[in-house]
Structures are given as C-alpha cells and as structure tokens.
Design a protein around this motif. Structure first.
Motif, PDB file in Angstrom:
ATOM      1  N   LEU A   1       0.823  -1.206   0.062  1.00 36.29           N
ATOM      2  CA  LEU A   1      -0.117   0.185   0.074  1.00 36.29           C
ATOM      3  C   LEU A   1       0.999   1.126  -0.117  1.00 36.29           C
ATOM      4  CD1 LEU A   1      -1.638  -2.239   1.569  1.00 36.29           C
ATOM      5  CD2 LEU A   1      -2.861  -0.493   2.069  1.00 36.29           C
ATOM      6  N   PRO A   2       1.107   1.873  -1.063  1.00 31.65           N
ATOM      7  CA  PRO A   2       1.896   3.071  -1.272  1.00 31.65           C
ATOM      8  C   PRO A   2       1.097   4.171  -0.575  1.00 31.65           C
ATOM      9  CG  PRO A   2       1.426   2.281  -3.429  1.00 31.65           C
ATOM     10  CD  PRO A   2       0.509   1.664  -2.335  1.00 31.65           C
ATOM     11  N   VAL A   3       1.579   5.054   0.371  1.00 29.05           N
ATOM     12  CA  VAL A   3       0.881   5.852   1.089  1.00 29.05           C
ATOM     13  C   VAL A   3       2.003   7.085   1.504  1.00 29.05           C
ATOM     14  CG1 VAL A   3      -0.941   4.644   2.185  1.00 29.05           C
ATOM     15  CG2 VAL A   3       1.324   4.856   3.420  1.00 29.05           C
ATOM     16  N   ALA A   4       3.010   7.246   0.543  1.00 29.57           N
ATOM     17  CA  ALA A   4       3.965   8.079   0.537  1.00 29.57           C
ATOM     18  C   ALA A   4       3.836   9.371   0.000  1.00 29.57           C
ATOM     19  CB  ALA A   4       5.498   7.953   0.518  1.00 29.57           C
ATOM     20  N   GLY A   5       2.582   9.521  -0.774  1.00 30.10           N
ATOM     21  CA  GLY A   5       2.684  10.913  -1.619  1.00 30.10           C
ATOM     22  C   GLY A   5       2.189  11.877  -0.790  1.00 30.10           C
ATOM     23  N   LEU A   6       2.462  13.172  -1.571  1.00 31.19           N
ATOM     24  CA  LEU A   6       2.010  14.318  -0.829  1.00 31.19           C
ATOM     25  C   LEU A   6       0.478  14.750  -0.847  1.00 31.19           C
ATOM     26  CD1 LEU A   6       5.255  16.588  -2.182  1.00 31.19           C
ATOM     27  CD2 LEU A   6       4.757  15.386  -0.030  1.00 31.19           C
ATOM     28  N   GLY A   7      -0.342  14.078  -1.851  1.00 26.49           N
ATOM     29  CA  GLY A   7      -1.426  14.584  -1.551  1.00 26.49           C
ATOM     30  C   GLY A   7      -2.042  15.773  -1.985  1.00 26.49           C
ATOM     31  N   THR A   8      -1.145  16.460  -3.063  1.00 26.43           N
ATOM     32  CA  THR A   8      -1.254  17.626  -3.426  1.00 26.43           C
ATOM     33  C   THR A   8      -2.752  18.157  -3.695  1.00 26.43           C
ATOM     34  OG1 THR A   8       0.870  17.196  -4.464  1.00 26.43           O
ATOM     35  CG2 THR A   8      -0.205  19.369  -5.002  1.00 26.43           C
ATOM     36  N   ARG A   9      -3.397  17.415  -4.482  1.00 28.47           N
ATOM     37  CA  ARG A   9      -4.745  17.619  -4.708  1.00 28.47           C
ATOM     38  C   ARG A   9      -5.914  17.916  -3.929  1.00 28.47           C
ATOM     39  NH1 ARG A   9      -5.571  12.862  -8.456  1.00 28.47           N
ATOM     40  NH2 ARG A   9      -3.839  12.109  -7.146  1.00 28.47           N
ATOM     41  N   VAL A  10      -5.485  17.311  -2.557  1.00 30.53           N
ATOM     42  CA  VAL A  10      -6.218  17.517  -1.667  1.00 30.53           C
ATOM     43  C   VAL A  10      -5.694  18.289  -0.419  1.00 30.53           C
ATOM     44  CG1 VAL A  10      -7.902  15.538  -1.972  1.00 30.53           C
ATOM     45  CG2 VAL A  10      -5.785  15.236  -0.724  1.00 30.53           C
TER      46      VAL A  10
ATOM     47  N   PRO B   1      -2.542  12.212   6.717  1.00 31.54           N
ATOM     48  CA  PRO B   1      -2.333  11.803   5.466  1.00 31.54           C
ATOM     49  C   PRO B   1      -3.717  11.687   4.696  1.00 31.54           C
ATOM     50  CG  PRO B   1      -1.236  10.829   7.236  1.00 31.54           C
ATOM     51  CD  PRO B   1      -2.094  11.721   7.915  1.00 31.54           C
ATOM     52  N   LYS B   2      -3.416  11.890   3.372  1.00 33.81           N
ATOM     53  CA  LYS B   2      -4.498  12.044   2.541  1.00 33.81           C
ATOM     54  C   LYS B   2      -5.502  10.439   2.881  1.00 33.81           C
ATOM     55  CE  LYS B   2      -3.467  10.693  -2.039  1.00 33.81           C
ATOM     56  NZ  LYS B   2      -3.221  10.857  -3.523  1.00 33.81           N
ATOM     57  N   GLU B   3      -4.661   9.344   2.994  1.00 33.43           N
ATOM     58  CA  GLU B   3      -5.288   8.117   3.119  1.00 33.43           C
ATOM     59  C   GLU B   3      -6.082   7.979   4.466  1.00 33.43           C
ATOM     60  OE1 GLU B   3      -1.917   8.803   2.793  1.00 33.43           O
ATOM     61  OE2 GLU B   3      -1.570   8.290   0.501  1.00 33.43           O
ATOM     62  N   MET B   4      -5.844   8.965   5.477  1.00 34.88           N
ATOM     63  CA  MET B   4      -6.488   8.916   6.663  1.00 34.88           C
ATOM     64  C   MET B   4      -7.683   9.841   6.607  1.00 34.88           C
ATOM     65  SD  MET B   4      -4.949   6.586   8.377  1.00 34.88           S
ATOM     66  CE  MET B   4      -5.636   6.817  10.089  1.00 34.88           C
TER      67      MET B   4
ATOM     68  N   ARG C   1       9.830   3.168   4.758  1.00 35.28           N
ATOM     69  CA  ARG C   1       9.791   4.445   4.167  1.00 35.28           C
ATOM     70  C   ARG C   1      10.442   4.847   2.923  1.00 35.28           C
ATOM     71  NH1 ARG C   1       8.687   8.377   9.208  1.00 35.28           N
ATOM     72  NH2 ARG C   1       9.924  10.113   8.443  1.00 35.28           N
ATOM     73  N   GLN C   2       9.604   5.646   2.394  1.00 36.37           N
ATOM     74  CA  GLN C   2      10.147   6.142   0.982  1.00 36.37           C
ATOM     75  C   GLN C   2      10.555   7.465   1.550  1.00 36.37           C
ATOM     76  OE1 GLN C   2       7.193   7.271  -1.890  1.00 36.37           O
ATOM     77  NE2 GLN C   2       8.565   6.912  -3.682  1.00 36.37           N
ATOM     78  N   MET C   3      11.930   7.441   1.295  1.00 39.51           N
ATOM     79  CA  MET C   3      12.423   8.910   1.989  1.00 39.51           C
ATOM     80  C   MET C   3      11.848  10.365   1.044  1.00 39.51           C
ATOM     81  SD  MET C   3      15.921   7.113   3.176  1.00 39.51           S
ATOM     82  CE  MET C   3      16.797   8.106   3.828  1.00 39.51           C
TER      83      MET C   3
ATOM     84  N   GLN D   1       9.220   9.776  -5.011  1.00 37.59           N
ATOM     85  CA  GLN D   1       9.879   9.703  -6.647  1.00 37.59           C
ATOM     86  C   GLN D   1       8.738   9.110  -7.394  1.00 37.59           C
ATOM     87  OE1 GLN D   1      13.984   8.723  -6.529  1.00 37.59           O
ATOM     88  NE2 GLN D   1      14.090   9.169  -4.629  1.00 37.59           N
ATOM     89  N   GLY D   2       7.528   8.702  -7.092  1.00 36.43           N
ATOM     90  CA  GLY D   2       6.637   8.252  -7.710  1.00 36.43           C
ATOM     91  C   GLY D   2       6.339   6.890  -7.460  1.00 36.43           C
ATOM     92  N   LEU D   3       5.044   6.359  -7.898  1.00 33.51           N
ATOM     93  CA  LEU D   3       4.508   4.984  -7.630  1.00 33.51           C
ATOM     94  C   LEU D   3       5.511   3.838  -7.703  1.00 33.51           C
ATOM     95  CD1 LEU D   3       1.979   3.607  -6.518  1.00 33.51           C
ATOM     96  CD2 LEU D   3       1.207   3.656  -8.853  1.00 33.51           C
TER      97      LEU D   3
ATOM     98  N   PRO E   1      -4.533   3.198  -2.167  1.00 34.62           N
ATOM     99  CA  PRO E   1      -5.456   3.606  -1.218  1.00 34.62           C
ATOM    100  C   PRO E   1      -6.236   4.713  -1.491  1.00 34.62           C
ATOM    101  CG  PRO E   1      -3.122   3.363  -0.156  1.00 34.62           C
ATOM    102  CD  PRO E   1      -2.940   3.368  -1.757  1.00 34.62           C
ATOM    103  N   ASP E   2      -5.888   5.507  -2.358  1.00 32.86           N
ATOM    104  CA  ASP E   2      -6.660   6.592  -2.457  1.00 32.86           C
ATOM    105  C   ASP E   2      -7.908   6.246  -3.565  1.00 32.86           C
ATOM    106  OD1 ASP E   2      -5.120   6.548  -4.679  1.00 32.86           O
ATOM    107  OD2 ASP E   2      -4.511   8.830  -4.677  1.00 32.86           O
ATOM    108  N   MET E   3      -7.909   5.173  -4.247  1.00 33.57           N
ATOM    109  CA  MET E   3      -8.951   4.515  -4.708  1.00 33.57           C
ATOM    110  C   MET E   3     -10.044   3.428  -4.112  1.00 33.57           C
ATOM    111  SD  MET E   3      -8.432   5.927  -7.739  1.00 33.57           S
ATOM    112  CE  MET E   3      -8.695   5.571  -9.421  1.00 33.57           C
TER     113      MET E   3
END
Ligand code: UTP
Length: 288
Positions: free
Chosen positions: A9-18, A26-29, A104-106, A109-111, A132-134
C-alpha cells in the motif's frame, strides 16, 4: 502457481490535490463518513485473503502507524464508561501481531519507486498493489476479483474500468488484444496519454497483481510522466517477459485523490451506511 499473500500500500505521496486538508492528516487517513479511507482498504484486502500488509510511508504519515496500534488511554476510557460498541469499532481495524509492516520512501519519487521500496519485505512471490486513494465498492471485494482472475490466468493482472469521457489523460490506460468478456490479454499500457492518443478507454483503477520480477525492472527504471518513476513504465517492460491481463471488475470506484472524488465517496458511502443512511439522505436532500 504461488498464492497472493501480501499487499503493498503506497501511502507516501504528498496528496497535493487535496491540500490543505492533507497537510497534517495523510490523505489516506481522511474520513469517509465515519472511518479513514485506509480502514475500507484494509477490509477489502482482508476479504481477499491478504495475510500481510506492507505500507510504504513517508514523512508526516505517522498517523497511519498510530491508527493501526492500540490507543491505551482511549480504550481504557471507553471500556470504563461501558461504550462497548465504540470500543469494538475502534479495535476492529487493529492488525494481528506481525500482519503489517512499514517501510519509508524517503522522498516521493513516484509510484514505481514507492513499490520498489517494498521489495525486501515482499521477497520472491507474487503480490498485490492497492492504491489506497482509490476506494472501490463492490459486492465481492475488488481485490478478491483480481485474485480470482490471477488464479485463472496467472502472470500479472491489473484491474481496469472505463474512464469518464475526456478523462483518459489522467490515468494509466491499457491496450488490449481484443475485448471479449471482462478478462482480456493486454498488449500495452501508457501513463496519462494526451487526449485522442489513448489506446482504449480503460484505465488502471488501483488494484494490481504483480510478479516479483517487477522489482529488478524498477531498480533501473528511468523517470517517466511528471518526472516520476512510474510503475506503468516498468510494467510495460515486464510485459515483454510475462503475460498481463486486464480485469474489468464489477463495482464502483471513487477516486479520493481529488476533492470532488472525496466528496462523491462521502455522499455515496453515507447513503449506503447501515445506521446513518436514512439521516444522511434527509440531510443531503434538504440541501438541494
Ligand atoms: P497519487 O499520484 O494519487 O498520489 O499516487 P499523490 O502523489 O499523493 O497525489 P497528488 O498528485 O500529489 O495529489 C497514488 C498513491 O501512491 C502513493 C500516494 O500516497 C497514493 O496513495 N505514492 C505516490 C507514494 O507512496 N509515493 C510516491 O512517490 C507517489
């Protein structure tokens, strides 16, 4: 054929759109009605028989690990006050010991890079990826539908569905070797194709079954669309070595990665909620 036991479950994105909502949560939360998006995703994974969940997290995402751990004071208070229904709901998502790992994805850098970060925990076996955002609502868990397909055809399977008119440029789009029934052999895929160049209207909607050979390819995958290491690009290379099938799953997807998708999911899940559904309908109708 090796069974699918693990999900990344990749959850390290910044969630810029939300943003700014996803700045400190975290957007996933973010909540859908009465629980975080990840609660629904874990339930879907468990319904599909997943035994081990691997989260690829990043800075500012500690709330995810805390959610899947005890909150001693809260649980003690709820028990002392006899609020057993609420206590049960709070405890329901907790993992069995050892059922979850966090890596951790430090930097985001992408999915593709995020999935690669899970390589040592996945090891040498097929695995699922759940975005997880889908949020995917279906009678039979969408990931279970994907695993059914995998058990039938082996190799790699991606879950797809028709993109809304004019939105194929937002997603990874598949090319098929003919379209008959819901499960079809793939001949290609492309990330965010400019409108008019898409090979089909079917987009990859957030559930994958992948073979571990993807990790080798990801290790030297060049940056693609958006300057990010794209999972789709590595999958295109894997397709030269192993079969890929696309499954048009039965269900409805809510893309919670943007504000309107998040709102749609909240309204739809509120209307279907066993206890709140009626009150939600009345409240929403009163607003129209
Ligand atoms: P998205 O592209 O939807 O997430 O990736 P994002 O980057 O957070 O979104 P925006 O564009 O900034 O709004 C799908 C999933 O992959 C994770 C995200 O957390 C999301 O759950 N992801 C994405 C990573 O874990 N690492 C990355 O480098 C990129």
């Amino acid at each position: 054929m090796k069974p699918v036991r693990k999900a990344v479950l990749p959850v390290a994105g910044l969630g810029t759109r939300v943003l700014p909502g996803a700045k400190t949560t975290p957007k996933e939360m973010l909540n859908i009605v009465d629980r975080p998006i990840l609660s629904y995703i874990i339930a879907e994974g468990r319904a599909a028989g997943i035994e081990h969940f691997i989260f690829v997290t990043g800075r500012g995402k500690q709330a995810i690990e805390d959610y899947f751990d005890h909150h001693i004071e809260m649980e003690a208070q709820l028990a002392a006050k006899g609020k057993t229904d609420i206590l049960e709901a709070v405890l329901a998502d907790l993992p069995k010991p050892g059922e979850m790992s966090f890596v951790r994805q430090m930097s985001p850098q992408g999915l593709g890079h995020a999935v690669w970060c899970a390589r040592d925990i996945v090891g040498d076996e097929p695995f699922a990826v759940m975005l997880p955002d889908m949020l995917m609502h279906a009678e039979r868990a969408p990931l279970a539908q994907a695993i059914d397909a995998y058990n039938q055809v082996g190799g790699n399977v991606v879950v797809v569905e028709p993109a809304p008119e004019g939105e194929t440029n937002k997603y990874g789009i598949v090319a098929l070797d003919g379209r008959e029934g819901r499960l079809n052999r793939m001949t290609g895929m492309v990330e965010k194709p400019p409108l008019g160049t898409e090979p089909s209207n079917l987009f990859i909607s957030g559930r994958y079954i992948l073979q571990p050979e993807i990790f080798n390819l990801l290790s030297d995958q060049a940056k693609g669309a958006g300057g990010e290491i794209q999972l789709t690009d590595a999958m295109v290379r894997l397709m030269a070595l192993e079969p890929f099938h696309a499954l048009e799953y039965e269900g409805t997807t809510y893309d919670c990665g943007d504000k309107i998708g998040l709102l749609r999911a909240n309204v739809a899940y509120a209307l279907q909620h066993p206890e709140l559904g009626q009150a939600a309908r009345a409240a929403i109708t009163a607003l129209l």
